[in-house]
Design an enzyme around this catalytic site. Structure first.
Site, PDB file in Angstrom:
ATOM      1  N   GLU A  23      79.690  22.137 -19.566  1.00 31.41           N
ATOM      2  CA  GLU A  23      79.465  23.582 -19.598  1.00 31.41           C
ATOM      3  C   GLU A  23      78.147  23.772 -20.322  1.00 31.41           C
ATOM      4  O   GLU A  23      77.985  23.348 -21.471  1.00 31.41           O
ATOM      5  CB  GLU A  23      80.633  24.268 -20.307  1.00 31.41           C
ATOM      6  CG  GLU A  23      80.556  25.787 -20.280  1.00 31.41           C
ATOM      7  CD  GLU A  23      79.981  26.357 -21.542  1.00 31.41           C
ATOM      8  OE1 GLU A  23      78.794  26.745 -21.511  1.00 31.41           O
ATOM      9  OE2 GLU A  23      80.679  26.395 -22.552  1.00 31.41           O
ATOM     10  N   LYS A  64      83.058  12.424 -29.769  1.00 34.59           N
ATOM     11  CA  LYS A  64      81.785  12.230 -30.472  1.00 34.59           C
ATOM     12  C   LYS A  64      81.576  13.470 -31.327  1.00 34.59           C
ATOM     13  O   LYS A  64      81.374  14.570 -30.818  1.00 34.59           O
ATOM     14  CB  LYS A  64      80.648  12.046 -29.484  1.00 34.59           C
ATOM     15  CG  LYS A  64      79.361  11.540 -30.124  1.00 34.59           C
ATOM     16  CD  LYS A  64      78.302  12.587 -29.990  1.00 34.59           C
ATOM     17  CE  LYS A  64      77.025  12.132 -30.661  1.00 34.59           C
ATOM     18  NZ  LYS A  64      76.423  13.242 -31.413  1.00 34.59           N
ATOM     19  N   GLY A 123      70.767  18.559 -22.719  1.00 32.96           N
ATOM     20  CA  GLY A 123      71.687  17.522 -23.180  1.00 32.96           C
ATOM     21  C   GLY A 123      72.757  17.211 -22.148  1.00 32.96           C
ATOM     22  O   GLY A 123      73.080  16.043 -21.905  1.00 32.96           O
ATOM     23  N   GLY A 133      77.365  22.317 -24.319  1.00 33.74           N
ATOM     24  CA  GLY A 133      76.097  22.321 -25.035  1.00 33.74           C
ATOM     25  C   GLY A 133      74.955  22.773 -24.157  1.00 33.74           C
ATOM     26  O   GLY A 133      75.129  23.531 -23.190  1.00 33.74           O
ATOM     27  N   SER A 134      73.768  22.278 -24.459  1.00 36.86           N
ATOM     28  CA  SER A 134      72.555  22.719 -23.777  1.00 36.86           C
ATOM     29  C   SER A 134      72.449  22.115 -22.385  1.00 36.86           C
ATOM     30  O   SER A 134      73.052  21.089 -22.078  1.00 36.86           O
ATOM     31  CB  SER A 134      71.324  22.310 -24.587  1.00 36.86           C
ATOM     32  OG  SER A 134      71.164  20.896 -24.555  1.00 36.86           O
ATOM     33  N   GLU A 182      68.468  30.841 -20.020  1.00 38.06           N
ATOM     34  CA  GLU A 182      69.141  31.191 -21.261  1.00 38.06           C
ATOM     35  C   GLU A 182      68.222  30.940 -22.455  1.00 38.06           C
ATOM     36  O   GLU A 182      67.581  29.905 -22.554  1.00 38.06           O
ATOM     37  CB  GLU A 182      70.409  30.345 -21.409  1.00 38.06           C
ATOM     38  CG  GLU A 182      71.160  30.604 -22.707  1.00 38.06           C
ATOM     39  CD  GLU A 182      72.306  29.624 -22.925  1.00 38.06           C
ATOM     40  OE1 GLU A 182      73.419  30.090 -23.200  1.00 38.06           O
ATOM     41  OE2 GLU A 182      72.077  28.398 -22.806  1.00 38.06           O
ATOM     42  N   CYS A 236      77.933  31.033 -25.452  1.00 39.23           N
ATOM     43  CA  CYS A 236      77.487  30.637 -24.110  1.00 39.23           C
ATOM     44  C   CYS A 236      77.617  31.787 -23.123  1.00 39.23           C
ATOM     45  O   CYS A 236      77.035  31.748 -22.036  1.00 39.23           O
ATOM     46  CB  CYS A 236      78.290  29.424 -23.618  1.00 39.23           C
ATOM     47  SG  CYS A 236      80.066  29.667 -23.701  1.00 39.23           S
TER      48      CYS A 236
END
Length: 532
Positions: free
Chosen positions: A265, A184, A245, A241-242, A395, A302
């Site tokens: 992650e 994606k 999400g 990503g977040s 974060e 990250c």
């Protein structure tokens, strides 16, 4: 190379939706051509079903053929030349040198996987030979090895448009294992994704790989990702990503009638603990290294160090002053896209209003909001501040960190215990410090995936030994890594064969061992052939 903005379903282009979205340059806000088409559920099904139809063929290709395919991907990526770098820079604000670094990283990474699968021991072949004469019952012949699981869904990261995206370790490790991939594309850099996808498809054609081992779909709407993860033909998904999400898709994967592994992650604060011995000896070097790590890439890693803890002392006060001064010298720079910029600026405003935080340093130059420029910030608090406001351990993606004044070992241990899982934890100290602060190290071993001594978390060495993961919420499963060759373990499962004819066993388990693979035979590692 001309971009079309369409779905790439195998070698076929598709654009069945009337809904489109643009790519944009975060520095200028201008839209980039072309527009990109939202994927429909029908197109997603076509891609997944095509992948499933060729899985049996792809999984049975020799490791040598898959290795050649990975090397062809490298060649086709390099053949894109500056087009790939310039598009990635235009869509993310990254300088060209950073984009080139990312390209070099994926080339190195693909070569590592090529070598890994040619060598063969990654499959963990194990053989326990049978013994028909054993009493009181005959011993069966039992053999096992890792085998690919099927089509994989991949969601790339916004902050690494080349290295952790279409060409990232998720895709390359899945191919190495023998799994088809549906990516994606990230809506923040869809043009970069299309260029990378076309390099993969060109390599697949060159190597006569079956059509369908790779497809790419577009989508800004979250339903596109949900539909992909929900599809019964997807056997696992990988995401960078977040936390919001990742957690949403993780729940989708778990709620399926047949749940699948979801390897995410996500968020991480990546603390640094500066111990007294190191602080006394090299506070200037540690301060400089920390600020470089904090502000590199506008803090959009990250592994960005979001927390630094040290013991209250004259050395710590001087260290804090040095950090504040160096942060003031950081020139505000463009963030990846407007969404990340807005989240960062909102988070900074919330922290400025916190009664538990003191702002001790920030970029002296004024950022340009029209160019999504972020300034760097340093806040300060103590153990009580962390206790009263646990959101300080969350974060905040960008060049911001918090210095924590600690009264002693007890404070450091308490802060470490309060932390969620983290991708990394760094300790600056002497060997004597490590002995004295052993209780802190014991906590960090439980909390982090990578422990760094006298170094900084930003800048990950892509190698066989690296582990890029950690306890939740750093990752959805702390056993697995998303970088390094061990990430192939996410897309395979052990299959056991009992008393099967030698001719019908996978090549790696056959007596003759024609591939010369290292195996565990009756408990001993060997690459010898076995007697029939």
């Amino acid at each position: 190379m001309n971009l079309t903005g369409k779905q790439l379903i195998g070698h076929r282009e598709s654009a069945k939706s009337d809904e489109t979205f643009p790519a944009s340059n975060p520095r200028s806000g201008t839209e980039l051509e072309p527009v990109f088409y939202e994927s429909t559920s029908e197109e997603i099904s076509e891609a997944v079903e095509l992948a499933g139809s060729v899985f049996g063929v792809f999984r049975n290709r020799l490791a040598e053929e898959r290795a050649d395919f990975l090397e062809a991907i490298c060649q086709e990526t390099m053949a894109l030349g500056d087009d790939l770098l310039e598009r990635a820079s235009a869509e993310t604000g990254h300088p060209l040198a950073r984009c080139e670094m990312e390209r070099n990283r994926i080339i190195h990474q693909a070569q590592l996987f090529s070598e890994l699968i040619r060598e063969g021991s990654w499959a963990d072949a194990r053989i326990d030979l049978g013994d028909l004469d054993r009493q009181p019952m005959p011993k069966p012949d039992v053999r096992s090895m890792m085998q690919p699981i099927g089509p994989i869904a991949v969601f790339g990261a916004s902050n690494f448009p080349i290295a952790i995206s279409v060409l990232g370790a998720d895709t390359i490790s899945a191919f190495a294992a023998g799994c088809p991939v549906i990516v994606k594309a990230h809506p923040a850099h869809p043009g970069t994704c299309e260029l990378a996808a076309r390099a993969i498809l060109s390599a697949a054609k060159r190597c006569n790989m079956p059509e369908g081992i790779f497809s790419m779909i577009h989508g800004r709407n979250t339903e596109v990702g949900r539909c992909l993860v929900e599809h019964p033909g997807i056997m696992a998904a990988a995401f960078t990503g977040s936390l919001a999400g990742g957690r949403a898709l993780m729940d989708v994967a778990a709620a399926r009638p047949v749940p699948i592994p979801f390897y995410a992650e996500m968020g991480s604060v990546n603390p640094i603990f500066v111990l007294p011995g190191a602080l006394a000896q090299k506070k200037e070097q540690i301060a400089a290294g920390f600020v470089t790590s904090l502000t590199m890439g506008v803090g959009q890693f990250c592994t960005n160090p979001g927390l630094v803890a040290g013991m209250e002392s004259d050395d710590w006060e001087k260290f804090s002053e040095l950090v504040a001064k160096k942060v003031s010298e950081f020139a505000p720079s463009t963030m990846l896209h407007a969404g990340i910029y807005e989240a960062y600026t909102k988070g900074i405003e919330i922290r400025k209003k916190s009664a538990d935080l003191e702002l001790i340093g920030k970029s002296s130059a004024r950022p340009n909001p029209d160019a999504c420029e972020a300034a760097a910030y340093i806040f300060q608090t103590n153990r009580q501040g962390i206790t009263s406001d646990p959101t300080l351990l969350d974060e905040l993606f960008g060049p911001v960190s918090t210095l924590v004044n600690c009264g002693g070992l007890e404070d450091m241990v308490a802060i470490a215990e309060k932390m969620d899982g983290s991708l990394s934890a760094s300790v600056h100290g002497t060997e004597e410090d490590l002995i004295e602060f052993h209780p802190l190290l014991s906590v960090l071993q439980r909390k982090a995936g990578r422990l760094i001594f006298n170094g900084y978390p930003v800048g990950i060495e892509v190698c066989h030994s690296i582990h890029h993961g950690g306890p939740y919420p750093a990752a959805s499963h702390s056993f697995f890594t998303s970088i390094g060759t061990r990430c192939i373990e996410r897309f395979v499962r052990p299959v056991c064969y009992q008393d099967w004819p030698d001719s019908q066993l996978p090549t790696e388990l056959q007596n003759a061992n024609p591939l010369n693979v290292w195996r565990i035979v009756n408990g001993t590692r060997s690459n010898n052939a076995l007697k029939a």
